[in-house]
Design a protein around this motif. Structure first.
Motif, PDB file in Angstrom:
ATOM      1  N   THR A   1       0.838  -1.198   0.000  1.00 55.65           N
ATOM      2  CA  THR A   1       0.000   0.000   0.000  1.00 55.65           C
ATOM      3  C   THR A   1       0.873   1.249   0.000  1.00 55.65           C
ATOM      4  OG1 THR A   1      -1.781  -1.158   1.156  1.00 55.65           O
ATOM      5  CG2 THR A   1      -1.830   1.242   1.220  1.00 55.65           C
ATOM      6  N   ASN A   2       1.935   1.249   0.793  1.00 56.45           N
ATOM      7  CA  ASN A   2       2.858   2.390   0.820  1.00 56.45           C
ATOM      8  C   ASN A   2       3.524   2.595  -0.540  1.00 56.45           C
ATOM      9  OD1 ASN A   2       2.308   2.942   3.511  1.00 56.45           O
ATOM     10  ND2 ASN A   2       4.054   1.766   4.255  1.00 56.45           N
ATOM     11  N   GLN A   3       3.927   1.496  -1.177  1.00 52.64           N
ATOM     12  CA  GLN A   3       4.573   1.587  -2.489  1.00 52.64           C
ATOM     13  C   GLN A   3       3.592   2.125  -3.532  1.00 52.64           C
ATOM     14  OE1 GLN A   3       6.614  -1.939  -3.879  1.00 52.64           O
ATOM     15  NE2 GLN A   3       6.354  -1.337  -6.001  1.00 52.64           N
ATOM     16  N   VAL A   4       2.363   1.637  -3.508  1.00 49.17           N
ATOM     17  CA  VAL A   4       1.337   2.123  -4.431  1.00 49.17           C
ATOM     18  C   VAL A   4       1.119   3.619  -4.221  1.00 49.17           C
ATOM     19  CG1 VAL A   4      -1.146   2.039  -4.930  1.00 49.17           C
ATOM     20  CG2 VAL A   4       0.163  -0.085  -4.790  1.00 49.17           C
ATOM     21  N   ASN A   5       1.065   4.047  -2.976  1.00 49.81           N
ATOM     22  CA  ASN A   5       0.838   5.464  -2.693  1.00 49.81           C
ATOM     23  C   ASN A   5       2.005   6.337  -3.142  1.00 49.81           C
ATOM     24  OD1 ASN A   5      -1.789   5.408  -1.815  1.00 49.81           O
ATOM     25  ND2 ASN A   5      -1.219   4.944   0.288  1.00 49.81           N
ATOM     26  N   GLU A   6       3.219   5.848  -3.003  1.00 44.15           N
ATOM     27  CA  GLU A   6       4.374   6.597  -3.499  1.00 44.15           C
ATOM     28  C   GLU A   6       4.267   6.800  -5.005  1.00 44.15           C
ATOM     29  OE1 GLU A   6       7.869   4.489  -2.232  1.00 44.15           O
ATOM     30  OE2 GLU A   6       7.487   4.905  -0.109  1.00 44.15           O
ATOM     31  N   ALA A   7       3.880   5.743  -5.727  1.00 46.72           N
ATOM     32  CA  ALA A   7       3.727   5.840  -7.187  1.00 46.72           C
ATOM     33  C   ALA A   7       2.573   6.771  -7.553  1.00 46.72           C
ATOM     34  CB  ALA A   7       3.498   4.453  -7.791  1.00 46.72           C
ATOM     35  N   ARG A   8       1.496   6.701  -6.797  1.00 52.65           N
ATOM     36  CA  ARG A   8       0.341   7.563  -7.082  1.00 52.65           C
ATOM     37  C   ARG A   8       0.675   9.031  -6.825  1.00 52.65           C
ATOM     38  NH1 ARG A   8      -4.627   5.231  -7.818  1.00 52.65           N
ATOM     39  NH2 ARG A   8      -5.688   7.024  -6.901  1.00 52.65           N
ATOM     40  N   ILE A   9       1.371   9.318  -5.752  1.00 43.69           N
ATOM     41  CA  ILE A   9       1.756  10.696  -5.442  1.00 43.69           C
ATOM     42  C   ILE A   9       2.697  11.232  -6.523  1.00 43.69           C
ATOM     43  CG2 ILE A   9       3.073  12.110  -3.814  1.00 43.69           C
ATOM     44  CD1 ILE A   9       1.759  10.319  -1.581  1.00 43.69           C
ATOM     45  N   ALA A  10       3.638  10.388  -6.970  1.00 42.47           N
ATOM     46  CA  ALA A  10       4.559  10.802  -8.038  1.00 42.47           C
ATOM     47  C   ALA A  10       3.805  11.082  -9.336  1.00 42.47           C
ATOM     48  CB  ALA A  10       5.620   9.723  -8.265  1.00 42.47           C
ATOM     49  N   ALA A  11       2.657  10.418  -9.540  1.00 38.68           N
ATOM     50  CA  ALA A  11       1.841  10.614 -10.741  1.00 38.68           C
ATOM     51  C   ALA A  11       0.740  11.651 -10.511  1.00 38.68           C
ATOM     52  CB  ALA A  11       1.238   9.285 -11.180  1.00 38.68           C
ATOM     53  N   ASN A  12       0.837  12.391  -9.423  1.00 38.50           N
ATOM     54  CA  ASN A  12      -0.168  13.405  -9.060  1.00 38.50           C
ATOM     55  C   ASN A  12      -1.566  12.821  -8.893  1.00 38.50           C
ATOM     56  OD1 ASN A  12       1.609  15.628  -8.931  1.00 38.50           O
ATOM     57  ND2 ASN A  12       1.601  15.752 -11.158  1.00 38.50           N
ATOM     58  N   LEU A  13      -1.642  11.606  -8.352  1.00 43.55           N
ATOM     59  CA  LEU A  13      -2.917  10.970  -8.024  1.00 43.55           C
ATOM     60  C   LEU A  13      -3.070  10.942  -6.506  1.00 43.55           C
ATOM     61  CD1 LEU A  13      -2.731   7.922 -10.456  1.00 43.55           C
ATOM     62  CD2 LEU A  13      -4.195   9.940 -10.698  1.00 43.55           C
ATOM     63  N   PRO A  14      -4.289  10.948  -6.014  1.00 51.22           N
ATOM     64  CA  PRO A  14      -4.459  10.897  -4.562  1.00 51.22           C
ATOM     65  C   PRO A  14      -4.063   9.525  -4.006  1.00 51.22           C
ATOM     66  CG  PRO A  14      -6.585  10.726  -5.654  1.00 51.22           C
ATOM     67  CD  PRO A  14      -5.575  11.006  -6.726  1.00 51.22           C
ATOM     68  N   PRO A  15      -3.569   9.482  -2.786  1.00 51.96           N
ATOM     69  CA  PRO A  15      -3.231   8.193  -2.174  1.00 51.96           C
ATOM     70  C   PRO A  15      -4.497   7.384  -1.900  1.00 51.96           C
ATOM     71  CG  PRO A  15      -2.992   9.949  -0.574  1.00 51.96           C
ATOM     72  CD  PRO A  15      -3.291  10.600  -1.891  1.00 51.96           C
ATOM     73  N   ILE A  16      -4.303   6.085  -1.772  1.00 49.68           N
ATOM     74  CA  ILE A  16      -5.416   5.179  -1.466  1.00 49.68           C
ATOM     75  C   ILE A  16      -5.349   4.769  -0.003  1.00 49.68           C
ATOM     76  CG2 ILE A  16      -5.539   4.271  -3.820  1.00 49.68           C
ATOM     77  CD1 ILE A  16      -4.126   1.698  -2.607  1.00 49.68           C
ATOM     78  N   GLN A  17      -6.458   4.246   0.475  1.00 52.47           N
ATOM     79  CA  GLN A  17      -6.481   3.602   1.781  1.00 52.47           C
ATOM     80  C   GLN A  17      -6.751   2.127   1.540  1.00 52.47           C
ATOM     81  OE1 GLN A  17      -9.427   5.552   4.204  1.00 52.47           O
ATOM     82  NE2 GLN A  17      -7.964   7.075   4.871  1.00 52.47           N
ATOM     83  N   PHE A  18      -5.860   1.294   2.010  1.00 49.91           N
ATOM     84  CA  PHE A  18      -6.083  -0.148   1.934  1.00 49.91           C
ATOM     85  C   PHE A  18      -5.600  -0.761   3.234  1.00 49.91           C
ATOM     86  CE2 PHE A  18      -4.805  -4.464   0.169  1.00 49.91           C
ATOM     87  CZ  PHE A  18      -6.062  -4.990   0.345  1.00 49.91           C
ATOM     88  N   VAL A  19      -4.312  -1.021   3.367  1.00 45.12           N
ATOM     89  CA  VAL A  19      -3.785  -1.606   4.604  1.00 45.12           C
ATOM     90  C   VAL A  19      -2.737  -0.666   5.184  1.00 45.12           C
ATOM     91  CG1 VAL A  19      -2.541  -3.549   5.635  1.00 45.12           C
ATOM     92  CG2 VAL A  19      -4.193  -3.956   3.798  1.00 45.12           C
ATOM     93  N   SER A  20      -2.872  -0.386   6.481  1.00 43.73           N
ATOM     94  CA  SER A  20      -1.868   0.410   7.176  1.00 43.73           C
ATOM     95  C   SER A  20      -1.414  -0.340   8.418  1.00 43.73           C
ATOM     96  CB  SER A  20      -2.415   1.790   7.542  1.00 43.73           C
ATOM     97  OG  SER A  20      -3.512   1.674   8.413  1.00 43.73           O
ATOM     98  N   GLN A  21      -0.202  -0.038   8.832  1.00 43.45           N
ATOM     99  CA  GLN A  21       0.403  -0.687  10.002  1.00 43.45           C
ATOM    100  C   GLN A  21       0.932   0.381  10.936  1.00 43.45           C
ATOM    101  OE1 GLN A  21       3.539  -3.509   9.068  1.00 43.45           O
ATOM    102  NE2 GLN A  21       4.607  -3.027  10.944  1.00 43.45           N
ATOM    103  N   GLN A  22       0.677   0.205  12.228  1.00 40.91           N
ATOM    104  CA  GLN A  22       1.217   1.101  13.249  1.00 40.91           C
ATOM    105  C   GLN A  22       1.807   0.272  14.374  1.00 40.91           C
ATOM    106  OE1 GLN A  22      -1.980   3.579  14.598  1.00 40.91           O
ATOM    107  NE2 GLN A  22      -1.856   4.925  12.853  1.00 40.91           N
ATOM    108  N   LEU A  23       2.839   0.809  14.980  1.00 46.10           N
ATOM    109  CA  LEU A  23       3.394   0.205  16.182  1.00 46.10           C
ATOM    110  C   LEU A  23       2.779   0.950  17.356  1.00 46.10           C
ATOM    111  CD1 LEU A  23       5.351  -1.928  17.213  1.00 46.10           C
ATOM    112  CD2 LEU A  23       7.148  -0.194  17.162  1.00 46.10           C
TER     113      LEU A  23
END
Length: 115
Positions: free
Chosen positions: A62-84
């Motif tokens: 999900t983080n990798q997809v969002n990096e690519a989307r931001i670089a392409a001027n697309l909004p980030p997605i919400q799918f899976v996130s992880q927190q400690l």
């Protein structure tokens, strides 16, 4: 960088061989390779480590997809996130999975956020 949530992209975030296309419209998730466990795997073994490893892979994807989307001027997605979370003495992983549902059709008709 990938901008899809494909099994192929996920396999790049997991140990080598964890996800394999075996033909006849079937994918195999190899839990022994996923958990990098040298011990015997049976249905009686705890599923915790395998589930956490899978969720960590999905969060990384999900983080990798969002990096690519931001670089392409697309909004980030919400799918899976992880927190400690927790404390330094008792740390815990917390995962969040978010998937939109197209209720106009059926409750189990999930929308891929990358499409």
């Amino acid at each position: 960088m990938t901008s899809s949530l494909s099994y192929s992209a996920l396999s790049e975030k997991l140990p080598a061989g964890s996800i394999e296309f075996v033909g006849n419209n079937q994918l195999k998730l190899n839990l022994s390779l996923l958990t990098e466990s040298g011990s015997t795997l049976t249905t009686e073994v705890s599923s915790v480590k395998a589930v956490v490893k899978l969720m960590q892979g999905l969060a990384a994807l999900t983080n990798q997809v969002n990096e690519a989307r931001i670089a392409a001027n697309l909004p980030p997605i919400q799918f899976v996130s992880q927190q400690l979370t927790g404390t330094p003495e008792a740390p815990e992983f917390e995962f969040t999975v978010r998937v939109k549902v197209d209720t106009a059709l059926f409750i189990d008709n999930l929308d891929d956020p990358t499409e």
